[in-house]
Design an enzyme around this catalytic site. Sequence first.
Site, short mmCIF file in Angstrom:
data_model
loop_
_atom_site.label_atom_id
_atom_site.label_comp_id
_atom_site.label_asym_id
_atom_site.label_seq_id
_atom_site.Cartn_x
_atom_site.Cartn_y
_atom_site.Cartn_z
N SER B 132 -31.39 1.41 -109.82
CA SER B 132 -31.45 0.62 -111.05
C SER B 132 -32.04 -0.77 -110.80
O SER B 132 -32.37 -1.47 -111.75
CB SER B 132 -30.06 0.49 -111.67
N LYS B 169 -26.59 -5.89 -110.32
CA LYS B 169 -27.50 -6.13 -111.46
C LYS B 169 -27.88 -7.60 -111.51
O LYS B 169 -27.26 -8.45 -110.87
CB LYS B 169 -26.81 -5.76 -112.78
#
Lengths: 222, 222
Positions: B132, B169
């Site tokens: 991701s 993230k």
Amino acid sequence: MGRTPAGETRKRIFEFMRHRLLAGDPPTTREVQEQFGFRAVQTAREHLEALVAEGLLAKARSQGRGQARSQARGYRLPALLEQATENCLIPLLGRVQAGGLTTALEDPEGLLPIHSRFSEKELFALRVRGDSMKDAAIVEDDIVIVRRQANANSGEIVVALVEDEATVKRLRKKGRRIELVPENDAYDVIVPDPARTIILGKVVEVRRYFGTPPLIAPYTDA
Amino acid sequence: MGRTPAGETRKRIFEFMRHRLLAGDPPTTREVQEQFGFRAVQTAREHLEALVAEGLLAKARSQGRGQARSQARGYRLPALLEQATENCLIPLLGRVQAGGLTTALEDPEGLLPIHSRFSEKELFALRVRGDSMKDAAIVEDDIVIVRRQANANSGEIVVALVEDEATVKRLRKKGRRIELVPENDAYDVIVPDPARTIILGKVVEVRRYFGTPPLIAPYTDA
DNA sequence: AGTTGTACCAGACGTTTGTCTGGTTCGTCA
DNA sequence: TGACGAACCAGACAAACGTCTGGTACAACT
């Protein structure tokens, strides 16, 4: 007196030893004594010997002759003892643009301290320039750690010197020919002239630092 | 006799000292003597003191009382002296899939030796799972080194615990709300429930090892 | 020829430092 | 209550180790 809860002081002593040993500054028994306020050396000694018995510490060998007595400041971390090739300083070369072969490898930012299984002498580090390896997750300003070797297997990422310019690419071998493949669609595969191309080494590690730059020692030796 | 070419032995002695000191095993004057076959301690001592005068070596302080005499095995690398927070071992946590908050942080692969400006206690390492963050050049199996902190600035890459799952993230702050932004078009921005989200820390470093895995010490202490 | 500097040597002194002997206090368990 | 072990203490011995004094051999320069 059984002052402390049992094993509590012991644990603190181990932490103290670990910090000092990792800092390369092994304490004496008496330094441990003073640090923990013991009024007898023997107390510190008993804790240390207990830690040795537990396998958390090791004592340096009295290399050579008689072994009755340990050396001064002789406690060590056993895990570090096993791996002799731990701590080393490797030259970190700046982002090279061009220049002769020698200059390409002699623009040191300093010495980068690393832990590695490889011997210190076969390693160097290089700051990456450009985004030609973007899809291999290697980007501008990354530091690649390189093991010097004149050959590499197909598929490995290497640092090559093409026409006096150092570059990081994936190596592809086609029969006797080699190709240097960028991992970025915007770039073309390089089919270098073997006569003017040298593989400097293979990339064994990539590092990227956010915000705080790495610890770097000043360049001292040659 | 001026046996050696001048400064040649001196250089070799420095290399010897550097290796021993980096290994956390400081030699005595007499060990240097024997290593180089000198028949007098003083010869080794003179070389060592010369290296100190040149600034290539340092002598450990005799902390506290009188300072006339140095300590046993007291030679150090000056660069390392300045940076006390050098060598440390930080827990490397495995790739966490799910599980409670505590379990998410207690799946250690071992202790990763690193050099850092940060204090050992505020750091941990985490193996990355998934892609991701591909466009930020962080991919599966990378190791991120994280500084524990409950807050971070917008734009920094963080490790957050969302619904008991640890994830890497980029943090984006919109007024009082926060968003966790993946760097991969295939993923959606996470707008987490603040009540069920904890920022574990900020990513300060990324590492990737090719072929040879990193040196890892067995997990000992808690 | 004298001076200077480097590299080396022989032997010793005294502090540091590991180690030992023997003892005390306290908690735990039978 | 006694036995036992853990944690701690007091003082000492001897080896390890930094340091010192006073030397020799040789090259380079003046």
